[in-house]
Design an enzyme around this catalytic site. Structure first.
Site, mmCIF file in Angstrom:
data_model
loop_
_atom_site.group_PDB
_atom_site.id
_atom_site.type_symbol
_atom_site.label_atom_id
_atom_site.label_comp_id
_atom_site.label_asym_id
_atom_site.label_seq_id
_atom_site.Cartn_x
_atom_site.Cartn_y
_atom_site.Cartn_z
ATOM 1 N N ARG A 87 1.554 9.102 6.492
ATOM 2 C CA ARG A 87 2.866 8.556 6.150
ATOM 3 C C ARG A 87 3.855 8.774 7.297
ATOM 4 N NH1 ARG A 87 0.599 11.121 1.757
ATOM 5 N NH2 ARG A 87 0.513 9.977 -0.226
ATOM 6 N N ASP A 147 2.838 12.318 -7.012
ATOM 7 C CA ASP A 147 1.851 13.403 -6.852
ATOM 8 C C ASP A 147 1.801 14.252 -8.121
ATOM 9 O OD1 ASP A 147 1.770 13.164 -3.606
ATOM 10 O OD2 ASP A 147 3.776 12.951 -4.448
ATOM 11 N N ARG A 150 -0.226 12.419 -10.542
ATOM 12 C CA ARG A 150 -1.661 12.524 -10.208
ATOM 13 C C ARG A 150 -2.198 13.901 -10.649
ATOM 14 N NH1 ARG A 150 -0.476 9.627 -4.349
ATOM 15 N NH2 ARG A 150 -0.927 7.512 -5.061
ATOM 16 N N HIS A 174 6.162 14.746 0.076
ATOM 17 C CA HIS A 174 5.240 13.742 -0.464
ATOM 18 C C HIS A 174 4.313 13.393 0.705
ATOM 19 C CE1 HIS A 174 3.431 10.273 -2.274
ATOM 20 N NE2 HIS A 174 3.961 9.444 -1.383
HETATM 21 N N1 LIG Z 1 7.025 6.905 -2.123
HETATM 22 C C1 LIG Z 1 5.787 6.634 -2.524
HETATM 23 O O1 LIG Z 1 5.198 7.369 -3.343
HETATM 24 C C2 LIG Z 1 5.126 5.422 -1.991
HETATM 25 C C3 LIG Z 1 5.697 4.772 -0.937
HETATM 26 N N2 LIG Z 1 5.112 3.660 -0.418
HETATM 27 C C4 LIG Z 1 5.813 3.067 0.717
HETATM 28 O O2 LIG Z 1 6.604 1.951 0.282
HETATM 29 C C5 LIG Z 1 6.838 1.093 1.397
HETATM 30 C C6 LIG Z 1 6.519 -0.345 0.991
HETATM 31 O O3 LIG Z 1 5.123 -0.470 0.767
HETATM 32 P P1 LIG Z 1 4.488 -1.866 0.291
HETATM 33 O O4 LIG Z 1 5.347 -2.472 -0.752
HETATM 34 O O5 LIG Z 1 3.060 -1.626 0.029
HETATM 35 O O6 LIG Z 1 4.638 -2.734 1.618
HETATM 36 P P2 LIG Z 1 4.731 -4.319 1.690
HETATM 37 O O7 LIG Z 1 4.461 -4.675 3.118
HETATM 38 O O8 LIG Z 1 3.906 -4.942 0.624
HETATM 39 O O9 LIG Z 1 6.266 -4.618 1.355
HETATM 40 C C7 LIG Z 1 7.309 -4.243 2.193
HETATM 41 C C8 LIG Z 1 8.370 -5.299 2.076
HETATM 42 O O10 LIG Z 1 9.506 -4.898 2.847
HETATM 43 C C9 LIG Z 1 10.083 -6.066 3.375
HETATM 44 N N3 LIG Z 1 10.929 -5.714 4.508
HETATM 45 C C10 LIG Z 1 10.548 -5.202 5.702
HETATM 46 N N4 LIG Z 1 11.621 -5.036 6.493
HETATM 47 C C11 LIG Z 1 12.703 -5.432 5.772
HETATM 48 C C12 LIG Z 1 14.093 -5.494 6.044
HETATM 49 N N5 LIG Z 1 14.587 -5.110 7.220
HETATM 50 N N6 LIG Z 1 14.893 -5.950 5.065
HETATM 51 C C13 LIG Z 1 14.415 -6.342 3.868
HETATM 52 N N7 LIG Z 1 13.092 -6.317 3.560
HETATM 53 C C14 LIG Z 1 12.255 -5.857 4.507
HETATM 54 C C15 LIG Z 1 8.901 -6.929 3.780
HETATM 55 O O11 LIG Z 1 9.262 -8.292 3.934
HETATM 56 C C16 LIG Z 1 7.945 -6.665 2.618
HETATM 57 O O12 LIG Z 1 8.071 -7.651 1.612
HETATM 58 C C17 LIG Z 1 5.948 1.628 2.523
HETATM 59 O O13 LIG Z 1 6.706 2.410 3.414
HETATM 60 C C18 LIG Z 1 4.929 2.486 1.791
HETATM 61 O O14 LIG Z 1 4.340 3.471 2.603
HETATM 62 C C19 LIG Z 1 3.968 3.146 -0.934
HETATM 63 C C20 LIG Z 1 3.371 3.739 -2.019
HETATM 64 C C21 LIG Z 1 3.869 4.949 -2.604
HETATM 65 C C1 LIG Z 2 1.196 5.468 -0.234
HETATM 66 C C2 LIG Z 2 1.694 6.676 -0.878
HETATM 67 O O1 LIG Z 2 2.612 7.315 -0.420
HETATM 68 C C3 LIG Z 2 1.042 7.150 -2.076
HETATM 69 O O2 LIG Z 2 0.374 6.384 -2.791
HETATM 70 O O3 LIG Z 2 1.118 8.357 -2.356
#
Ligand SMILES: NC(=O)C1=CN([C@@H]2O[C@H](COP(=O)(O)OP(=O)(O)OC[C@H]3O[C@@H](n4cnc5c(N)ncnc54)[C@H](O)[C@@H]3O)[C@@H](O)[C@H]2O)C=CC1
Ligand SMILES: CC(=O)C(=O)O
Length: 312
Positions: A87, A147, A150, A174
């Site tokens: 991450r 987490d 999970r 995380h």
């Molecule tokens: N906190 C957590 O537990 C988790 C966090 N994540 C994180 O969430 C984030 C998003 O993941 P996903 O949805 O899978 O990615 P994704 O690529 O499917 O979606 C990201 C979206 O952000 C948009 N985007 C990018 N730059 C932008 C900007 N400047 N302004 C507006 N929109 C913008 C893109 O167009 C895209 O639609 C990642 O950083 C990922 O690592 C993912 C899973 C769990």
């Molecule tokens: C991608 C991520 O941060 C998660 O699934 O835990």
């Protein structure tokens, strides 16, 4: 008046949060914003077709101006991990995204609480706190909510109990340095090891190692298998949003900038915290054994050091 939630970044995570929120029915309106307006429009149309089965939420796409009056804005914009990637490797790319997004949200929705999902979520929450100028209690990272879910799932499976009857938290980052708080986990009101012994399902070293890896390595495994994770975090974000909008004062493990914990100052990390309409209102650090306290200290120090390196 019915609550208004904005979601910025509606790829896999943002759209899963929107879907979970629409099913839960906690908001009157959900506004989806993305760098790709066509994607936001398509996600809004798709999610709105789930609404008649569950709630009366209005789901619309818009630009930043459409976030005016939002009570809560979820930030899920940015890049996600490739298989095997950590991450933290996403930090510089997603810091650039937040440099653009946080100001745009604050201009139109100055009273909104910010809920951060973008990874590395603890450092992105720290960045959002500094860029927004909001009090830390109103800039909340989803942190270890996923987490902890999970952890509860795997403990529930081991004990053949509902995960909702398992009380256990993951603390700190995380990410790879997170700390599973075994010594304070409970099944019902019984300490987890005593409950396991009563139920003939002892928590051996092998079980601890299996569950630890099951939690700590979950994202890596799922990303290997399907490219990204979204259902768990989507539901977790909706759970935090519900706690905020309904002023639940629910105890959830979320990440905020923390003045001091286990002797470390200024780390943005997760602890169990009370969450309600004012954001985070209290911390509930569980009793930790020495091993857990040392691990939390290392996790907190790593996060504080890394955040200090990010110049805004
Ligand atoms: N906190 C957590 O537990 C988790 C966090 N994540 C994180 O969430 C984030 C998003 O993941 P996903 O949805 O899978 O990615 P994704 O690529 O499917 O979606 C990201 C979206 O952000 C948009 N985007 C990018 N730059 C932008 C900007 N400047 N302004 C507006 N929109 C913008 C893109 O167009 C895209 O639609 C990642 O950083 C990922 O690592 C993912 C899973 C769990
Ligand atoms: C991608 C991520 O941060 C998660 O699934 O835990």
């Amino acid at each position: 008046m019915a609550a208004r939630i904005g979601i910025v970044g509606v790829g896999m995570v943002g759209s899963a949060a929107g879907y979970a929120l629409a099913l839960m029915g906690v908001a009157g309106e959900i506004v989806l914003v993305d760098r790709s307006p066509a994607l936001a429009q398509a996600q809004a149309e798709d999610i709105s077709h789930a609404v008649p089965f569950a709630s009366a939420t209005r789901v619309v796409a818009g630009d930043y101006d459409a976030l005016a009056g939002a009570d809560l804005v979820i930030l899920a914009a940015g890049v996600s991990q490739k298989p095997g990637e950590t991450r933290i490797a996403l930090l510089s790319r997603n810091a650039e995204v937040f440099a653009e997004v946080i100001g745009a949200v604050r201009r139109v929705a100055p009273d909104a609480i910010l809920l951060i999902a973008t990874n590395p979520v603890d450092i992105m929450t720290d960045i959002a706190t500094r860029l927004s100028g909001l009090p830390p209690s109103r800039v909340i990272g989803s942190g270890t909510i996923l987490d902890s879910a999970r952890f509860r799932t795997l403990l529930g499976q081991h004990l053949h109990l509902s995960p909702q009857s398992i009380h256990g938290y993951v603390l700190g980052e995380h990410g790879d340095s997170e700390v599973l708080a075994w010594s304070s986990a409970q099944a019902g009101s019984v300490p987890i090891r005593a409950a396991a012994a009563q139920m003939g399902a002892a928590i051996t070293d092998e079980v601890v190692a299996r569950i630890d890896a099951g939690v700590r390595r979950a994202a890596y495994r799922i990303i290997e298998g399907k490219g990204a994770t979204w259902y768990g975090i989507g539901a977790g974000l909706a759970r935090i949003a519900r706690a905020i909008l309904r002023d639940e004062q629910a105890v959830l493990s979320v990440s905020i900038l923390t003045p001091e914990v286990v002797g470390v100052k200024g780390a943005t990390l997760s602890l169990p915290r009370a969450v309600g309409r004012a954001g985070v209102t209290a911390d509930l650090l569980p009793d930790l054994d020495d091993v857990e306290a040392d691990a939390l200290r290392r996790s907190a120090q790593m996060l504080a050091d890394l955040a200090a390196e990010v110049k805004l």
